[in-house]
Design a protein around this motif. Structure first.
Motif, PDB file in Angstrom:
ATOM      1  N   LYS A 115       0.060  14.429   2.988  1.00 34.09           N
ATOM      2  CA  LYS A 115      -1.092  15.276   3.503  1.00 34.09           C
ATOM      3  C   LYS A 115      -0.750  15.910   5.126  1.00 34.09           C
ATOM      4  O   LYS A 115      -0.986  16.788   5.180  1.00 34.09           O
ATOM      5  CB  LYS A 115      -2.631  14.507   3.692  1.00 34.09           C
ATOM      6  CG  LYS A 115      -3.201  14.471   2.491  1.00 34.09           C
ATOM      7  CD  LYS A 115      -4.573  13.936   2.631  1.00 34.09           C
ATOM      8  CE  LYS A 115      -5.355  13.343   1.098  1.00 34.09           C
ATOM      9  NZ  LYS A 115      -6.470  12.780   1.445  1.00 34.09           N
ATOM     10  N   TYR A 147      -1.602   2.461   7.939  1.00 32.17           N
ATOM     11  CA  TYR A 147      -2.228   3.297   7.078  1.00 32.17           C
ATOM     12  C   TYR A 147      -2.715   4.641   7.696  1.00 32.17           C
ATOM     13  O   TYR A 147      -2.369   5.495   7.261  1.00 32.17           O
ATOM     14  CB  TYR A 147      -3.354   2.548   6.246  1.00 32.17           C
ATOM     15  CG  TYR A 147      -4.060   3.644   5.524  1.00 32.17           C
ATOM     16  CD1 TYR A 147      -3.578   4.270   4.271  1.00 32.17           C
ATOM     17  CD2 TYR A 147      -5.490   4.205   5.839  1.00 32.17           C
ATOM     18  CE1 TYR A 147      -4.262   5.108   3.402  1.00 32.17           C
ATOM     19  CE2 TYR A 147      -6.043   5.155   5.110  1.00 32.17           C
ATOM     20  CZ  TYR A 147      -5.502   5.600   3.964  1.00 32.17           C
ATOM     21  OH  TYR A 147      -6.281   6.414   2.953  1.00 32.17           O
ATOM     22  N   ASP A 204       0.454   9.208   0.216  1.00 31.47           N
ATOM     23  CA  ASP A 204      -0.584   9.986   0.180  1.00 31.47           C
ATOM     24  C   ASP A 204      -0.947  10.791   1.588  1.00 31.47           C
ATOM     25  O   ASP A 204      -0.931  11.997   1.694  1.00 31.47           O
ATOM     26  CB  ASP A 204      -1.860   9.466  -0.239  1.00 31.47           C
ATOM     27  CG  ASP A 204      -1.898   9.487  -1.616  1.00 31.47           C
ATOM     28  OD1 ASP A 204      -1.027  10.036  -2.309  1.00 31.47           O
ATOM     29  OD2 ASP A 204      -2.881   9.145  -2.440  1.00 31.47           O
ATOM     30  N   ARG A 235       1.614   3.457  -2.165  1.00 30.52           N
ATOM     31  CA  ARG A 235       1.075   4.860  -2.821  1.00 30.52           C
ATOM     32  C   ARG A 235       0.134   5.308  -1.817  1.00 30.52           C
ATOM     33  O   ARG A 235       0.019   6.774  -1.335  1.00 30.52           O
ATOM     34  CB  ARG A 235       0.308   4.648  -4.189  1.00 30.52           C
ATOM     35  CG  ARG A 235       1.439   4.303  -5.471  1.00 30.52           C
ATOM     36  CD  ARG A 235       0.662   4.498  -6.496  1.00 30.52           C
ATOM     37  NE  ARG A 235       1.581   3.954  -7.672  1.00 30.52           N
ATOM     38  CZ  ARG A 235       1.682   2.801  -8.011  1.00 30.52           C
ATOM     39  NH1 ARG A 235       1.000   1.693  -7.476  1.00 30.52           N
ATOM     40  NH2 ARG A 235       2.411   2.638  -9.145  1.00 30.52           N
ATOM     41  N   ALA A 236      -0.999   4.533  -1.167  1.00 27.87           N
ATOM     42  CA  ALA A 236      -1.898   5.202  -0.439  1.00 27.87           C
ATOM     43  C   ALA A 236      -1.356   5.651   0.712  1.00 27.87           C
ATOM     44  O   ALA A 236      -1.553   6.821   1.509  1.00 27.87           O
ATOM     45  CB  ALA A 236      -2.908   4.028  -0.067  1.00 27.87           C
ATOM     46  N   LYS A 237      -0.166   4.953   1.349  1.00 32.75           N
ATOM     47  CA  LYS A 237       0.490   5.669   2.606  1.00 32.75           C
ATOM     48  C   LYS A 237       1.040   6.742   2.280  1.00 32.75           C
ATOM     49  O   LYS A 237       1.142   7.655   3.372  1.00 32.75           O
ATOM     50  CB  LYS A 237       1.729   4.472   3.208  1.00 32.75           C
ATOM     51  CG  LYS A 237       0.941   3.377   3.781  1.00 32.75           C
ATOM     52  CD  LYS A 237       1.817   2.255   4.010  1.00 32.75           C
ATOM     53  CE  LYS A 237       1.348   0.939   4.309  1.00 32.75           C
ATOM     54  NZ  LYS A 237       2.364  -0.157   4.575  1.00 32.75           N
ATOM     55  N   GLY A 248       0.865  -1.159  -0.079  1.00 30.74           N
ATOM     56  CA  GLY A 248       0.035  -0.017   0.017  1.00 30.74           C
ATOM     57  C   GLY A 248       0.750   1.187  -0.019  1.00 30.74           C
ATOM     58  O   GLY A 248       0.571   2.456   0.589  1.00 30.74           O
TER      59      GLY A 248
END
Lengths: 228, 259
Positions: free
Chosen positions: B47, B143, B43, B39-41, B37
């Motif tokens: 942020k 995450y 992000d 890419r999601a992490k 994961g």
């Protein structure tokens, strides 16, 4: 048909010590459409949590996709859950992500797909469930029915082998119920009938559904229920 | 009284232990699970850096400027009486770089982002969002927690450096310019006093404070149970614990390096 969920001799006690299930057996096979019904507080959602390995029973065996859940560690359970899509009663969409990001999240997280392709897939799934609003909205502003549609798109994102829908059709009006039932049938046919669908519901909501099996929670047990 | 104090100490030690576990878990997640994961992490990390670091630049700028005016004005009014204008660099390094830079950056981050982390995670818990992640096979520690802790640590590191630069330069330009000390003397006095150790310790403090704040606030956010009233309670506890642990660790680091 291949068994997907097999529960034998399950006993479950809540954190407060209340015995919710006693000596429960359950067999769900590939492609079956099943409903678990019972009055409010009877343990329908808890049964779904037991099936997904989120709750551990006091006694008994729970097998999910031929794996003994009790023997799996945290990582292995997470891996197994990629094969399950769940729509929660309250949708449980991630509030700080936009609608499209909610649907793309499992794709981005579990597959190596680049962002643009994950977003395209999410967009297509949202189209499949009939989502017609702005995909860049935050889910908090959406009505209940629309949230559940988005949650269904998210649950289908990884092309699951089993779809779990908590309180299916509860809180929807007549036309929304027809629409939601049709969406579930489409998902089932879309996978050539190999998608196992488990819903929880109240007795009055299942009359018009095409189901293979219905179980009723009665006296801490799951008993077969014949639709009249 | 003693019962209350004893209970408070036990609770504090228990919470500190769990926060330590969160930080260790963060490093383990970063080292062993990051590719899953990714890419999601990333992000979430971006942020977090944006909200904690970049959005804090304006408030840090004004605070640092005001603080710089106070420190430089006081130093330039006191030091000539002691016959040592040229030790202004030493004074600034002692006060700003060694101690107050990292602490001020940490206080701003606790007030802005620590509260946000605790309340956001608490509300996600209440709304079943954490359960939804787990059901999707996404570990909330990987995450949600790891990116917040790492994001907070990177942000405080940068904010500490930014705070110190604005305090020292802005303070001179607004309070010291035209006074008895020339800019060349001011900077050379500063550079003479500022060794690698001072800068290194300042940045180490910033990073450790970031880990503490991220860990404490994530822990308290996820500690929320079923009731919405627990969110403000846990957020308050997160602020108090973060402040306490930041000051304790600052004292320990100073004692270790400069005793």
């Amino acid at each position: 048909m291949r068994p997907i969920v097999e529960i034998k001799g399950l006993c479950y006690r809540t954190g407060e010590g209340v015995v919710l299930f006693e000596d429960v057996d359950l067999l769900l096979c590939e492609g079956e459409k099943v409903a678990i019904i019972g009055p409010h507080g009877s343990g329908k959602s808890t049964m779904l949590r037991i099936i997904t390995g989120a709750e551990r029973p006091e006694r008994g065996d729970v097998e999910l996709f031929d794996e003994e859940v009790a023997l799996l560690n945290r990582r292995e359970i997470y891996k197994l859950r990629r094969r399950i899509g769940v729509v929660f009663m309250d949708a449980a969409l991630i509030s700080n992500l936009k609608v499209i990001e909610n649907v793309a999240l499992p794709i981005l997280y579990h597959t190596g797909l680049p962002r643009d392709r994950a977003m395209k897939r999410a967009l297509s799934l949202l189209g499949d469930v009939g989502y017609a609003d702005d995909v860049w909205l935050r889910p908090g502003v959406l009505p209940y029915h629309t949230k559940r549609m988005v949650a269904l798109a998210r649950a289908l994102a990884l092309d699951p082998d089993m779809l779990i829908f908590d309180r299916f059709l509860v809180g929807l009006d007549a036309s929304q119920r027809v629409e939601m039932a049709a969406l579930l049938d489409t998902a089932h046919y879309g996978k050539q009938g190999r998608l196992t669908i488990v819903t929880t519901n109240y007795e009055e909501n299942i009359r018009d559904l095409s189901l293979d099996k219905v179980f009723k929670i009665e006296g801490r047990r799951l008993v077969g229920y014949r639709l009249s | 009284m003693f019962t209350y104090l004893g209970r408070w100490i036990i609770e504090f030690l228990r919470d500190t232990y769990y926060v330590f576990r969160v930080i260790v878990r963060t490093f383990s997640s970063l080292v062993f699970s990051f590719p899953v994961g990714r890419r999601a992490k990333l992000d979430v990390i971006y942020k977090q850096i944006y909200f904690t670091g970049i959005e804090a630049f304006p408030i840090i700028f004004w605070l640092a400027l005001m603080f710089g005016i106070i420190i430089v004005t006081e130093a330039l009014s006191i030091l000539p009486k002691l016959g040592g204008e040229l030790i202004i660099g030493q004074v600034l390094v002692w006060i700003v770089i060694r101690e107050l830079g990292p602490i001020f950056a940490a206080i701003v981050v606790i007030a802005r982002s620590g509260t946000a982390i605790a309340s956001e995670l608490g509300s996600m818990k209440i709304n079943n969002e954490i359960a939804a992640l787990e059901i999707m096979g996404i570990d909330p520690d990987d995450y949600l927690v790891m990116p917040r802790v790492i994001g907070a640590a990177i942000s405080i590191l940068v904010l500490t450096f930014y705070f110190e630069a604005v305090t020292i330069l802005g303070g001179y330009l607004l309070a010291g310019f035209g006074e008895r000390i020339a800019f060349g003397e001011y900077t050379s006095s500063l550079l003479e006093a500022m060794g690698l150790l001072e800068v290194g310790v300042s940045l180490i403090k910033g990073m450790i404070f970031g880990l503490i704040i991220g860990g404490v606030c994530s822990y308290h956010g996820l500690k929320v149970g079923r009731s919405i009233t627990e969110i403000p309670q846990e957020t308050t506890k997160a602020v108090i614990s973060s402040l306490f642990l930041v000051f304790v660790s600052s004292a320990l680091i100073t004692w270790f390096f400069f005793r």
